[in-house]
Design an enzyme around this catalytic site. Structure first.
Site, PDB file in Angstrom:
ATOM      1  N   ASN A   8       0.865  -1.177   0.000  1.00  0.00           N
ATOM      2  CA  ASN A   8       0.000   0.000   0.000  1.00  0.00           C
ATOM      3  C   ASN A   8       0.905   1.231   0.000  1.00  0.00           C
ATOM      4  O   ASN A   8       1.484   1.569   1.022  1.00  0.00           O
ATOM      5  CB  ASN A   8      -0.899  -0.036   1.249  1.00  0.00           C
ATOM      6  CG  ASN A   8      -1.717   1.229   1.407  1.00  0.00           C
ATOM      7  OD1 ASN A   8      -1.866   2.015   0.475  1.00  0.00           O
ATOM      8  ND2 ASN A   8      -2.272   1.429   2.605  1.00  0.00           N
ATOM      9  N   TRP A   9       1.003   1.855  -1.158  1.00  0.00           N
ATOM     10  CA  TRP A   9       1.897   3.021  -1.268  1.00  0.00           C
ATOM     11  C   TRP A   9       1.341   4.242  -0.554  1.00  0.00           C
ATOM     12  O   TRP A   9       2.052   5.219  -0.361  1.00  0.00           O
ATOM     13  CB  TRP A   9       2.093   3.401  -2.732  1.00  0.00           C
ATOM     14  CG  TRP A   9       2.871   2.440  -3.555  1.00  0.00           C
ATOM     15  CD1 TRP A   9       3.575   1.353  -3.126  1.00  0.00           C
ATOM     16  CD2 TRP A   9       3.045   2.493  -4.983  1.00  0.00           C
ATOM     17  NE1 TRP A   9       4.168   0.734  -4.191  1.00  0.00           N
ATOM     18  CE2 TRP A   9       3.854   1.408  -5.334  1.00  0.00           C
ATOM     19  CE3 TRP A   9       2.586   3.351  -5.980  1.00  0.00           C
ATOM     20  CZ2 TRP A   9       4.219   1.168  -6.662  1.00  0.00           C
ATOM     21  CZ3 TRP A   9       2.940   3.105  -7.290  1.00  0.00           C
ATOM     22  CH2 TRP A   9       3.755   2.022  -7.631  1.00  0.00           C
ATOM     23  N   LYS A  10       0.057   4.213  -0.241  1.00  0.00           N
ATOM     24  CA  LYS A  10      -0.616   5.401   0.302  1.00  0.00           C
ATOM     25  C   LYS A  10      -0.404   6.575  -0.670  1.00  0.00           C
ATOM     26  O   LYS A  10      -0.336   6.360  -1.872  1.00  0.00           O
ATOM     27  CB  LYS A  10      -0.119   5.697   1.713  1.00  0.00           C
ATOM     28  CG  LYS A  10      -0.171   4.448   2.597  1.00  0.00           C
ATOM     29  CD  LYS A  10       0.011   4.722   4.042  1.00  0.00           C
ATOM     30  CE  LYS A  10      -0.164   3.420   4.823  1.00  0.00           C
ATOM     31  NZ  LYS A  10      -0.062   3.619   6.264  1.00  0.00           N
ATOM     32  N   HIS A  94      -9.763   2.102   4.664  1.00  0.00           N
ATOM     33  CA  HIS A  94      -8.486   2.192   5.380  1.00  0.00           C
ATOM     34  C   HIS A  94      -8.637   3.210   6.524  1.00  0.00           C
ATOM     35  O   HIS A  94      -9.317   4.227   6.370  1.00  0.00           O
ATOM     36  CB  HIS A  94      -7.372   2.611   4.419  1.00  0.00           C
ATOM     37  CG  HIS A  94      -6.012   2.490   5.044  1.00  0.00           C
ATOM     38  ND1 HIS A  94      -5.537   3.415   5.937  1.00  0.00           N
ATOM     39  CD2 HIS A  94      -5.050   1.538   4.925  1.00  0.00           C
ATOM     40  CE1 HIS A  94      -4.328   3.035   6.342  1.00  0.00           C
ATOM     41  NE2 HIS A  94      -4.008   1.901   5.744  1.00  0.00           N
ATOM     42  N   GLU A  96      -6.865   5.464   7.613  1.00  0.00           N
ATOM     43  CA  GLU A  96      -6.505   6.861   7.298  1.00  0.00           C
ATOM     44  C   GLU A  96      -7.652   7.567   6.583  1.00  0.00           C
ATOM     45  O   GLU A  96      -7.861   8.766   6.754  1.00  0.00           O
ATOM     46  CB  GLU A  96      -5.206   6.872   6.468  1.00  0.00           C
ATOM     47  CG  GLU A  96      -4.007   6.529   7.353  1.00  0.00           C
ATOM     48  CD  GLU A  96      -2.853   5.865   6.635  1.00  0.00           C
ATOM     49  OE1 GLU A  96      -2.823   5.855   5.394  1.00  0.00           O
ATOM     50  OE2 GLU A  96      -1.960   5.338   7.336  1.00  0.00           O
ATOM     51  N   GLU A 167      -6.012  -4.189  10.599  1.00  0.00           N
ATOM     52  CA  GLU A 167      -4.955  -3.200  10.788  1.00  0.00           C
ATOM     53  C   GLU A 167      -5.221  -2.379  12.049  1.00  0.00           C
ATOM     54  O   GLU A 167      -5.903  -1.340  11.992  1.00  0.00           O
ATOM     55  CB  GLU A 167      -4.894  -2.253   9.592  1.00  0.00           C
ATOM     56  CG  GLU A 167      -4.550  -2.943   8.288  1.00  0.00           C
ATOM     57  CD  GLU A 167      -3.902  -1.964   7.319  1.00  0.00           C
ATOM     58  OE1 GLU A 167      -2.765  -2.207   6.925  1.00  0.00           O
ATOM     59  OE2 GLU A 167      -4.537  -0.944   6.991  1.00  0.00           O
ATOM     60  N   GLY A 173       2.311   2.329  10.888  1.00  0.00           N
ATOM     61  CA  GLY A 173       3.363   3.335  10.768  1.00  0.00           C
ATOM     62  C   GLY A 173       4.038   3.693  12.084  1.00  0.00           C
ATOM     63  O   GLY A 173       4.764   4.685  12.167  1.00  0.00           O
ATOM     64  N   SER A 213       3.062  -1.977  10.463  1.00  0.00           N
ATOM     65  CA  SER A 213       4.494  -2.066  10.782  1.00  0.00           C
ATOM     66  C   SER A 213       5.129  -3.423  10.465  1.00  0.00           C
ATOM     67  O   SER A 213       6.036  -3.862  11.176  1.00  0.00           O
ATOM     68  CB  SER A 213       4.739  -1.696  12.249  1.00  0.00           C
ATOM     69  OG  SER A 213       4.404  -0.337  12.469  1.00  0.00           O
ATOM     70  N   GLY A 235       4.802   1.391   4.741  1.00  0.00           N
ATOM     71  CA  GLY A 235       6.140   1.972   4.661  1.00  0.00           C
ATOM     72  C   GLY A 235       7.188   1.068   4.027  1.00  0.00           C
ATOM     73  O   GLY A 235       8.004   1.524   3.218  1.00  0.00           O
TER      74      GLY A 235
HETATM   75  P1  PGA Z   1       2.598   0.393   7.658  1.00  0.00           P
HETATM   76  O1  PGA Z   1       1.149   0.677   7.032  1.00  0.00           O
HETATM   77  O2  PGA Z   1       3.102  -0.904   7.083  1.00  0.00           O
HETATM   78  O3  PGA Z   1       3.437   1.574   7.213  1.00  0.00           O
HETATM   79  O4  PGA Z   1       2.434   0.321   9.133  1.00  0.00           O
HETATM   80  C1  PGA Z   1       0.245  -0.362   6.792  1.00  0.00           C
HETATM   81  C2  PGA Z   1      -1.059   0.199   6.242  1.00  0.00           C
HETATM   82  O5  PGA Z   1      -1.527   1.252   6.703  1.00  0.00           O
HETATM   83  O6  PGA Z   1      -1.644  -0.385   5.319  1.00  0.00           O
END
Ligand code: PGA
Length: 253
Positions: A8-10, A94, A96, A167, A173, A213, A235
């Site tokens: 997931n590049w976000k 997600h 976010e 998640e 993150g 993470s 990440g």
């Molecule tokens: P992360 O993000 O691996 O940077 O913790 C995972 C995600 O939000 O999909």
């Protein structure tokens, strides 16, 4: 069923950088018994698709989608638009998006239905906040999110099977990943909710990923945990070579 890793590049990488990432990743040697996807920003989907050429790996997905195919919804992208490029999955809900864009369980449920109608698999993201975790409410919260996401007419199986990603928000993150045994317990909660809604067969066949993470050192712990069907990686997916290393470290030798 193969284990699955989704990058997931976000909000990273416009078309030029996305194309470069895909071309670099195509040079990686990858385990054949692993399914690998990458969720890219909408604007970069065409470039990612053309850089992929005839390569089947990684398969492409979107990070979000609207719940109607077309209409007066300024700035939105409908599932049908994605199908023009043969996209196969989209993240939905997600944390976010829930946090910054006000996405609700009801919106998630509507998106799931439209995606499945268009043949795109929804990867429904669920997870509790740090406060909910501390208060011992993780299971209640996640069960509620799963049930709500399936409420508007989601179907089990078919050409666009449902997927889930557990998640925990405190693990995203933060470098503080959820231990695999705790993740497993939460995956069981999700699977039970799917079983209750559909059937034990559906619960068994639905892939549930862990996200938060995960890195190339820890990926194997999740991938070898029963009930964890793969991982969603933020990440640690941004560098194509590092992500290649993560994929190679994902399965037991
Ligand atoms: P992360 O993000 O691996 O940077 O913790 C995972 C995600 O939000 O999909």
């Amino acid at each position: 069923m193969n284990k699955l890793i989704i990058a997931n590049w976000k909000m990273h990488y416009g078309p030029v950088k996305a194309g470069a990432w895909i071309r670099a990743f195509r040079r990686e040697r990858l385990p054949k018994e692993l399914d690998i996807g990458v969720a890219v920003p909408h604007v970069s989907l065409p470039a990612a698709r053309s850089s992929l050429g005839r390569a089947g790996v990684p398969f492409l997905g979107a990070q979000n989608v609207f719940w109607e195919n077309e209409g007066s919804y300024t700035g939105e992208i409908g599932p049908e638009m994605l199908t023009e490029f043969g996209y196969v999955f989209s993240l939905v809900g997600h944390s976010e998006r829930r946090k910054y864009l006000g996405e609700t369980d009801e919106m998630v449920a509507k998106k799931v239905v439209t995606l499945q109608k268009e043949g795109i698999s929804p990867v429904i993201c669920v997870g509790e906040t740090a406060a909910e975790h501390k208060a011992g409410k993780a299971k209640v919260v996640v069960r509620r999110q799963v049930t709500a996401a399936l409420k508007k007419g989601a179907v089990a199986g078919g050409k666009a099977p449902l997927m889930f990603a557990y998640e925990p928000i405190w693990a995203i993150g933060s470098g503080k990943a959820c231990p695999p045994d705790e993740a497993k317990a939460m995956h069981d909660v999700i699977r039970n909710a799917i079983e209750k809604k559909f059937s034990s067969k559906a619960a068994e066949e639905t892939r549930i990923l862990y996200g938060g993470s995960v890195n190339k050192q820890t990926v194997i712990e999740y991938m070898t945990t029963t009930g964890v069907d793969g991982v969603l990686v933020g990440g640690a997916s941004l560098d194509p070579r590092e992500f290649g290393l993560l994929c190679r470290a994902a399965l037991p030798a």
